[in-house]
Every structure is written in structure tokens, then in C-alpha cells.
Enzyme design. Structure first.
Site, PDB file in Angstrom:
ATOM      1  CE1 TYR A 209      -4.352  -1.534   0.702  1.00  0.00           C
ATOM      2  CE2 TYR A 209      -2.827  -3.276   1.323  1.00  0.00           C
ATOM      3  CZ  TYR A 209      -4.098  -2.864   0.967  1.00  0.00           C
ATOM      4  OH  TYR A 209      -5.111  -3.775   0.885  1.00  0.00           O
ATOM      5  CG  HIS A 395     -13.128  -3.798  -1.821  1.00  0.00           C
ATOM      6  ND1 HIS A 395     -12.431  -4.002  -2.993  1.00  0.00           N
ATOM      7  CD2 HIS A 395     -12.210  -3.838  -0.826  1.00  0.00           C
ATOM      8  CE1 HIS A 395     -11.150  -4.155  -2.717  1.00  0.00           C
ATOM      9  NE2 HIS A 395     -10.984  -4.073  -1.404  1.00  0.00           N
TER      10      HIS A 395
END
Length: 616
Positions: A209, A395
């Protein structure tokens, strides 16, 4: 001589009739949706639909056959296929299917209807229609869920022995054919700005990330962002898994703008911790999002974002080395204000190790609650008349198979706010709702995710990597209120008791915390204990049933790092009295006229009239 003239007139009539049909039904038919399926722009698909039928028009750079299909998983096996083309000026179309061994066979029940077909020196155009639900076991139902479209073409037409192998001229793409929205572009010349990483060295590891803080475009007065689209570096379409935008503290030092670092890392800048409220979410496969005409994302006012943190999730399971990425987002904005300011609420399962899935399960269900208590407090104070949800992004990660956002009011279940019974990890984007949904104080939502962990040997944990799992719904709504997250998490004690844990080590000084007793788990972390437990399908099913009944921890947070008072409390999950089924579609009667029949009748009638005139 008269016979020759009649033949000549018939040829001219056939040409002009075909041209008239193509002009009338292609260019004037209102194909609202379109996409290019191949990477070279040679295969263009257009379509439209109503409540019962769908019509396709395909334009391909070939003078041979065109293949189009609907697959259960993106592969050829068990696909619903249609193949057609134009030979000697005459269009043809056949309904096929592929069996489990990928052998293509002609379908006895021909449910695809030829509308028209034409060909020139380089391209073939073919249009056909079918019912959304045919009740043919060799056909695939077309619903609002994700559809894996497969495509192919060949330079030669179909011969007596059937279609020849298409070779490399093939592919697949996940789509929502019944998406009520359109991909229409915004007005040419609309201002935009980019939030874009520049030459980020993607680490040599499975999941990264990467975060960077940007300053929003400065404007002298309030503007609305009206469209956001991804800027994915060519060749990195499978590397960039999702991009999130978070609103940061407006008082940040501008020196922080140069801060680019791995997120959730001990050495990341402290300023990253001030970026809590989600502004926008994009996930793999999405093509961008255009806000409805009456809604926009506000910038330029005192409560709007000044600084945003862009979080890019790099998924690198092949452990590629030396990869440098410059992906990001493009935001289009205008001074012409819309009526409402948009907001985003993250709902579902609070991302945590407490969200766990046993191995070897054909189906496992998780539920994340946006509780009545949270919505009562937040909406009750800020917007008693409620807010209107207009789009949802659902998601999950690799184990995800189906997601729906369920909606309850006064203990009665309404139709799901959104659903996807054929979830594709590689295709996640905001779904524009057919009708906006009013969300009131006292309502509650359940984001329900179905997973498959078949083939996995250990527990699957809630977490950030794609091998971990999530269960989230991002709600786009208006008017904006001070509610950022409305989530839940099943309490851990009941989960530990299921595997026989009696006592944990206190005080808790490590994460994951350690088990004290019984002896077989002593000095193991709770994650190690869960993995050590001898899971079976029966035990996994019992665990699932138990988890769905456990008390839940409420997450109910405001923008920034503030929380509503209900945050952190433990409540019982709502009792679902009865499950609402989706509106049923009924098979169309074979005797009922179809548009193709009407077209054929019209063509025959036209030919008959002209022939009668020629015979005078």
C-alpha cells in the site's frame, strides 16, 4: 429483359432495405452502452436493454465470422455462445454452447434472434437480440450481476463443418450488461487535475500500500468535481488493484506534500494518520465514475478537502522486480454547481483479524452491519429526513464470490440496495442504482459476503493483502453528513470458545494476543491457535452459524478521527425475520412475437409491395 430488370430492382431493393434497417436500428436505435473488447480496437460492442430483452450490435474488423459468448468464469467451458457473419451479402446467426470439454455444439433451442448484418471491404456489423431469461439450460441468464463476456473472430466465415478455430483472436472481459448508468463522456473542455504518483518503485513483495499526500486544485470559490477516472500506467492494469482517496487535516504543513511512503508502516510520516475520511474509491476493472447531474463532490469550501492522501494498492504476487509505477486519478471539476454535495460512507466488516474464514469451505458467509444505533445517532442529529444513496461499490478479495448490501427498515427487509451474485475480484466499480435509495435514521444495513476457501489449508484473515479478505460496501450519497464509517466486527470471545480456548494471557502486550489455556494452545497467538484447530466442512459450517449470531462491535466514526458516541459498543445483530428475494423474471412465451419477427414481417411486407408494383 423485364426479368433482368426485375432482378436488378430486387437487388437494389435488398441493398437499400438492408441499408435502411441498419441506419434505422443501429444509428437511430439508442445503443446507450458501448465498449471495445480487444486491446487493438478491432472489436466494438454496443448494446441496449429493457425489462425483458437485450439487443447487441457488434462491429469487428473482419470479413469472416464473429463470436460472442457469456461464460460462467471467463473460460470457454459451459459458455453460452452465438456465432454469425455475412456471406454473399446474406447475414447468418447460430446459437451455440460449449460443453464441459469446451466442444462447441449447436443449441437445439435457438434463442438468439438476428436483427441485421452488413459487411464492407474491412468490417462486419452484426446485430442480434435475446431474452434476458430464456429458460434454456444451455443459455446463461443475464442479470444485474457481473457477466464474463468472451469474444472471438476469424477471417473466414462459418463453413459446412462449423466454425474454424479462432486462434489468438479471442479474449474475455467482465461487465455489467444491465448497468443502468452510461459511460457517456462529460463536456469537452471541462477542467481537470491529476493526482498521480511519479515513478514509484514498487517493492519486491506480494502486497504494497503506497501513500502520498496531494493538495487539491485551488479554486477561488466552490466548485464541484463531476467525474473521476483512473490513470493506470499501461501494462500495470493487473498491478494496481485499487486506489482510495482520504481527506486529511486541513492544517498540514505543505512540506508534507513531498511525503511519499509505504502506508501502514512504522516509519511512515505522522501526517498520514490525519487522513481518515474516504472521499472516493476506485478498484480494479472500473472505468471511472460520472456523478449524476444533480450531485457533485464539493471543493473550495471550509469543510472540503484541502489535502488528500492517495492510497494505491499494488498487487504483485509474481514478485516482479524493478517495477516503477506512475498511476493515479484524474478529477474533472466545474464552477457550475449541482444541487447537492456528495459524501461517501464505508460500510461492512471492520477490517481486522477478528474477521476470519475457516479453510476448505465451499461457501462461507460474513456479515458487516451498519447498525440501527449508528444511523439513528448520526442521521438523527444531522439529517433526520435521511440521505439518498445513488451508487455503491462492493469490495472483497480473492475468496469473494458474491456480495449484496441488504437494507432493513422497522425490522422489515427491503430489496437489496446492491447485489452481485457473480463477483469478480478483477472487476470492481461503483454501481449506479436504478433508483436512488432513501436511508433513514433507524434503518440498518448488512453487507453480506459469500466466500469460497476451498483448496486453502489455513484460516483466511481479515486484512489488507489480496490473500486476506474484506467485506465492504462504499455508499455514494447526498446530502453530505458527518458520517465516514458505519461498520461492525463479531466479538472475539465466542470465536475463541468455539475452538476450546479458556483463557488468554493478560495484560495483553502483543498483537496478535497470546493464549494461556488450555495447554494445547498455551503460548500460541490466537491466530496460531485458530490455524492449529482441526477444521472440517462440518465444523466450518457450525462456526459460521455461530459467528453470525455473536454480538457485534459497532464502528460509527465521523470525518477525521472523531467518533459518534455509539462507537465501540457491543450490540446484538438484528433478527432477520424473512429474507427478501429479488423480483422474479418470467420466461417469455415462445408464441409471443419478438422484435426480430416484427422486422422480418416488415421486410417481407416491403418486398411484397415492391414486387406487386414491379409486376404491374
Amino acid at each position: 429483359m423485364v426479368t433482368m430488370l426485375h432482378a436488378k430492382y430486387r437487388s437494389v431493393l435488398l441493398f437499400f432495405t438492408t441499408f435502411w434497417f441498419y441506419a434505422s436500428f443501429s444509428h437511430g436505435s439508442g445503443f446507450r452502452h458501448s465498449t471495445i473488447l480487444d486491446p487493438h480496437g478491432k472489436y466494438l460492442l454496443k448494446w441496449r436493454f429493457d425489462r425483458r430483452t437485450i439487443t447487441f450490435e457488434i462491429e469487428v474488423e473482419t470479413r469472416g465470422y464473429i463470436g460472442f459468448g457469456l461464460s460462467p468464469n471467463g473460460a470457454m467451458a459451459l459458455s453460452d455462445i452465438v456465432i454469425g457473419g455475412v456471406t454473399d451479402g446474406r447475414p447468418y446467426l447460430q446459437d451455440y454452447f460449449a460443453d464441459a470439454k469446451r466442444k462447441v455444439q449447436r443449441d437445439v433451442q435457438q434463442n438468439y434472434r438476428l436483427e441485421y448484418g452488413i459487411e464492407n471491404s474491412t468490417h462486419t456489423v452484426l446485430a442480434f437480440s435475446r431474452d434476458l431469461l430464456t429458460c434454456d439450460t444451455n443459455d446463461k441468464d443475464i442479470t444485474e450481476s457481473t457477466v464474463r463476456v468472451i469474444w472471438a473472430y476469424h477471417s473466414e466465415d462459418v463453413g459446412p463443418s462449423g466454425p474454424m478455430y479462432h486462434g489468438v483472436n479471442r479474449g474475455r472481459k467482465s461487465m455489467r450488461l444491465l448497468d443502468p448508468g452510461s459511460k457517456a463522456n462529460i463536456t469537452s473542455g471541462t477542467d481537470f487535475f491529476n493526482l498521480q504518483n511519479i515513478n514509484v518503485p514498487v517493492p519486491y513483495k506480494d502486497t504494497t500500500y503506497w501513500c502520498q499526500i496531494f493538495k487539491i486544485q485551488e479554486v477561488q470559490k466552490k466548485h464541484h468535481i463531476i467525474r473521476i477516472e483512473p490513470l493506470i500506467q499501461r501494462g500495470h492494469e493487473n498491478l494496481v488493484h485499487h486506489i482510495l482517496l482520504y481527506q486529511c487535516d486541513s492544517n498540514l504543513n505543505e512540506s508534507e506534500l513531498d511525503a511519499s511512503h509505504e502506508c501502514y508502516h512504522p516509519n511512515m510520516p505522522d501526517s498520514f494518520l490525519t487522513c481518515e475520511t474516504i472521499v472516493f474509491a476506485w478498484a480494479i476493472g472500473g472505468e471511472g465514475f460520472t456523478y449524476p447531474p444533480h450531485v457533485g463532490l464539493s471543493i473550495g469550501t471550509a469543510i472540503d478537502p484541502v489535502y488528500v492522501l492517495m492510497e494505491v494498492h499494488y498487487d504483485n504476487p509474481a514478485l516482479q522486480q524493478g517495477v516503477v509505477d506512475s498511476s493515479g486519478l484524474r478529477l474533472f471539476y466545474t464552477p457550475e454547481l449541482r444541487q447537492y454535495d456528495a459524501g461517501v460512507i464505508e460500510t461492512g466488516v471492520w477490517v481486522s483479524l477478528y474477521h476470519m474464514l475457516p479453510p476448505g469451505m465451499q461457501e462461507y458467509v460474513s456479515e458487516g452491519h451498519c447498525t440501527r444505533e449508528c444511523l439513528q445517532e448520526s442521521l438523527g442529529q444531522e439529517m433526520p429526513s435521511g440521505v439518498r444513496v445513488f451508487a455503491v461499490l462492493m469490495h472483497a478479495h480473492l475468496a469473494g464470490r458474491a456480495i449484496r448490501t441488504r437494507h432493513f427498515r422497522e425490522q422489515e427487509e427491503l430489496q437489496p440496495m446492491s447485489r452481485d451474485e457473480e463477483f469478480d475480484f478483477n472487476f470492481q466499480e461503483f454501481q449506479l442504482l436504478k433508483e436512488e435509495r432513501l436511508l433513514l435514521p433507524g434503518d440498518n444495513l448488512i453487507t453480506e459476503c459469500k466466500y469460497t476457501t476451498k483448496g486453502r489449508q489455513n484460516m483466511t484473515w481479515g486484512g489488507l493483502t489480496t490473500r486476506d479478505e474484506m467485506c465492504l460496501s462504499y455508499l455514494l450519497y447526498y446530502p453530505r453528513v458527518n458520517l465516514a464509517r458505519c461498520e461492525s466486527l463479531p466479538e472475539i470471545n465466542g470465536q475463541l470458545k468455539f475452538i476450546g480456548v479458556k483463557e488468554i494471557q493478560v495484560p495483553v502486550t502483543t498483537w496478535p494476543f497470546m493464549i494461556k489455556s488450555p495447554k494445547k494452545y498455551s503460548n500460541l497467538s490466537f491466530t496460531e491457535a485458530m490455524d492449529k484447530y482441526r477444521w472440517s466442512k462440518k465444523r466450518g459450517k457450525s462456526f459460521n452459524e455461530m459467528v453470525l449470531q455473536l454480538p457485534i462491535n459497532v464502528r460509527c466514526s465521523k470525518w477525521g478521527q472523531d467518533e459518534w458516541s455509539i462507537q465501540g459498543t457491543l450490540v446484538s445483530p438484528p433478527e432477520v425475520k424473512s429474507e427478501v428475494k429479488p423480483p422474479s423474471m418470467v420466461c417469455r412465451s415462445a408464441s409471443e412475437p419478438h422484435s426480430g419477427v416484427v422486422l422480418l414481417f416488415t421486410l417481407c411486407l416491403t418486398c411484397s409491395i415492391v414486387q406487386a408494383c414491379l409486376s404491374l
